[in-house]
Motif scaffolding. Structure first.
Motif, short mmCIF file in Angstrom:
data_model
loop_
_atom_site.label_atom_id
_atom_site.label_comp_id
_atom_site.label_asym_id
_atom_site.label_seq_id
_atom_site.Cartn_x
_atom_site.Cartn_y
_atom_site.Cartn_z
N GLU A 20 57.90 -41.44 24.49
CA GLU A 20 59.05 -41.69 23.65
C GLU A 20 59.91 -40.44 23.62
O GLU A 20 59.42 -39.31 23.75
CB GLU A 20 58.62 -42.08 22.23
CG GLU A 20 57.95 -43.44 22.14
CD GLU A 20 57.73 -43.86 20.70
OE1 GLU A 20 57.72 -42.98 19.81
OE2 GLU A 20 57.55 -45.08 20.47
N LEU A 21 61.21 -40.64 23.43
CA LEU A 21 62.14 -39.52 23.48
C LEU A 21 61.82 -38.46 22.43
O LEU A 21 62.02 -37.26 22.65
CB LEU A 21 63.57 -40.03 23.31
CG LEU A 21 64.70 -39.02 23.43
CD1 LEU A 21 64.67 -38.34 24.80
CD2 LEU A 21 66.05 -39.70 23.20
N SER A 22 61.29 -38.86 21.29
CA SER A 22 61.04 -37.93 20.19
C SER A 22 60.00 -36.86 20.54
O SER A 22 60.00 -35.78 19.95
CB SER A 22 60.58 -38.70 18.94
OG SER A 22 59.40 -39.43 19.22
N SER A 23 59.12 -37.14 21.49
CA SER A 23 58.06 -36.19 21.82
C SER A 23 58.34 -35.37 23.07
O SER A 23 57.50 -34.56 23.48
CB SER A 23 56.72 -36.93 21.99
OG SER A 23 56.78 -37.81 23.10
N VAL A 24 59.51 -35.57 23.70
CA VAL A 24 59.79 -34.91 24.98
C VAL A 24 59.79 -33.39 24.83
O VAL A 24 59.13 -32.68 25.60
CB VAL A 24 61.14 -35.39 25.54
CG1 VAL A 24 61.61 -34.46 26.66
CG2 VAL A 24 61.01 -36.80 26.09
N LYS A 25 60.52 -32.86 23.88
CA LYS A 25 60.68 -31.40 23.79
C LYS A 25 59.34 -30.70 23.59
O LYS A 25 59.04 -29.72 24.28
CB LYS A 25 61.64 -31.05 22.65
CG LYS A 25 61.84 -29.54 22.48
CD LYS A 25 62.94 -29.22 21.50
CE LYS A 25 63.04 -27.74 21.18
NZ LYS A 25 62.85 -26.84 22.28
N ALA A 26 58.52 -31.18 22.66
CA ALA A 26 57.24 -30.52 22.40
C ALA A 26 56.34 -30.56 23.62
O ALA A 26 55.69 -29.55 23.97
CB ALA A 26 56.55 -31.18 21.20
N THR A 27 56.29 -31.71 24.29
CA THR A 27 55.42 -31.84 25.46
C THR A 27 55.93 -30.98 26.61
O THR A 27 55.16 -30.25 27.26
CB THR A 27 55.34 -33.31 25.91
OG1 THR A 27 54.90 -34.12 24.83
CG2 THR A 27 54.38 -33.46 27.08
N ALA A 28 57.24 -31.05 26.89
CA ALA A 28 57.80 -30.29 28.01
C ALA A 28 57.71 -28.79 27.77
O ALA A 28 57.40 -28.02 28.69
CB ALA A 28 59.25 -30.70 28.25
#
Length: 462
Positions: free
Chosen positions: A295-303
């Motif tokens: 989901e878009l909401s978790s992209v920044k933390a994962t990346a």
């Protein structure tokens, strides 16, 4: 959740230097990874972004004041960016392609085949005297060529100037090509030639009229709509490519390139480039990168947690520990036998009926090429061409190399002469020099041919 704060990557057409710095791709022009954020995300349908309203722009190419198209059809035409002023009027001496059906004639459409975005025709729908033009204009990109994902409801089409009767088109390949004919090349939403031809001829048949039939080209942008009350961008699906910051001990640079194409995909690639970026014979560039769906909401933390784990490495041939690989043949069968240990230089084949055909290595080496074993249904091939059974091989393209006919797709997943559900398989056998030539189609892999058959049991007591 505020679209005015959401920037996006303009996806302008791939190639022709559209993605050069300062070009239409803007902040998403080709750039070194160290100047970017370390990852790129593609978001599913439904994200609202900060896009300015687009004005309607001219689409028709123009003939230039010189050279005359009858003399030089390849360089006599100008793109809309080069032949219209800010008010949409052609500059002096520039003539937009004139759309019309000849007097006392139908469009005389000819079959160009089926494509992913419509059935292609060439029809007599413009005046002679215009040369090569390559708009490759898709309906989804007509309203904003750098935001094709935003134009899924855009409509474009050709319409009679007298009654406004006409039809929609999905793609325009050429406004014009040969100055000596009236053909234009485009696609319509039809399943076969008869349906496509009827769509055009029923609207534009000019038989029996002594005057030409003028035609207009129209583009209708999608209707705008407000952000819905339950808008939740964080729940949208996304795919993210984590390329890292591009900083490494290797000479040269790493950069990202991105863009749209006139086929059913977008281009995304990372290049190792620059004056220092050189690969010697036998060397290999290794990259450990990441991509994930979320989901878009978790992209920044994962990346952000993965960026520092991206590794680029240059593997010199001196770092390999290759072992010998020999190809043995027995009739129409072969076996590839590797040395039993790393850096081993000899192999063993105990069968008296097998003969040594080629000697090579398990890793790349200067002067050595990869040899593949390819199967397609009941067909077999051993050699350097992994696309030996691909439809069009030797006619539309050769390996290694590119297609010599951009109208033809290279369908590496298909098998020439086989049913559509049959898929090829590939096995890399090893790396061999140019003396390994007695291969080709018809050879079948058999890992038993190098096993010496056991002796027949004796009928006499021992």
């Amino acid at each position: 959740e505020d679209p005015d704060t959401v920037d996006y990557c303009p996806l302008c057409g791939w190639g022709n230097n559209h993605d050069k710095p300062g070009g239409p791709q803007g902040r998403c022009a080709k750039a070194d990874l160290q100047d970017l954020g370390g990852y790129t995300s593609f978001v599913g349908h439904g994200l609202y972004v900060n896009r300015p309203a687009d004005e309607q722009k001219p689409y028709l190419w123009c003939s230039k004041p010189a050279p005359n198209c009858d003399v030089d059809a390849t360089s006599c035409m100008a793109t809309p960016d080069d032949c219209y002023d800010d008010g949409g009027q052609p500059f002096a001496g520039y003539t937009p392609v004139i759309l019309e059906v000849p007097a006392n004639s139908s469009p005389q459409c000819a079959d160009r085949g089926s494509f992913h975005n419509g059935y292609e025709l060439k029809c007599k729908m413009r005046r002679v005297g215009f040369g090569h033009s390559n708009p490759n204009l898709s309906a989804t990109a007509a309203n904003d060529p750098c935001a094709p994902w935003a134009g899924t409801d855009t409509k474009m089409g050709f319409y009679r100037s007298d009654t406004n009767e006409g039809f929609e088109v999905t793609f325009i390949r050429h406004w014009s090509w040969s100055p000596s004919d009236e053909f234009m090349y485009f696609r319509v939403n039809a399943s076969n030639f008869a349906e496509a031809e009827d769509m055009v001829h029923s609207a534009f048949d000019n038989t029996g009229n002594i005057e030409v039939l003028p035609i207009q080209f129209q583009v209708t942008p999608p209707a705008t709509s407000g952000v819905p009350a339950d808008y939740n961008p964080g729940a949208l699906p996304s795919v993210t490519f984590v390329a890292g910051d591009g900083i490494s001990s290797l000479p040269g640079d790493f950069r990202r390139r991105i863009g749209s194409s006139n086929r059913d995909y977008y281009v995304y690639t990372n290049n190792y480039w620059g004056t220092q970026a050189r690969l010697e014979d036998g060397y290999a560039l290794s990259k450990r990168a990441f991509f994930f769906a979320s989901e878009l909401s978790s992209v920044k933390a994962t990346a952000d947690s993965l960026k520092s784990k991206v590794v680029y490495d240059l593997i010199e041939d001196t770092r390999y520990n290759p072992r010998a690989i020999d190809i043995y043949k027995a009739g129409a069968s072969f076996d590839a036998v590797a040395a039993t240990s790393a850096q081993g230089t000899s192999t063993t084949c105990t069968s008296p009926s097998a003969t040594l055909e080629c000697s090579g290595f398990s890793t790349p080496k200067p002067g050595y090429s990869p040899i593949f074993y390819v199967t397609c249904g009941s067909s077999r091939y051993l050699g350097p061409d992994p696309y030996f059974f691909t439809p069009g091989n030797g006619e539309n393209f050769t390996f290694p190399g590119m297609s010599n006919n951009n109208d033809e797709k290279i369908r590496s997943y298909a098998c020439e002469g086989e049913a559509t559900f049959v898929r090829p398989t590939w096995k890399l056998i090893g790396f061999f020099d140019s003396t390994c030539v007695a291969l080709g189609p018809g050879l079948t892999y058999d890992d038993e041919i190098c096993v010496e058959p056991s002796a027949e049991p004796s009928s006499q007591p021992s």
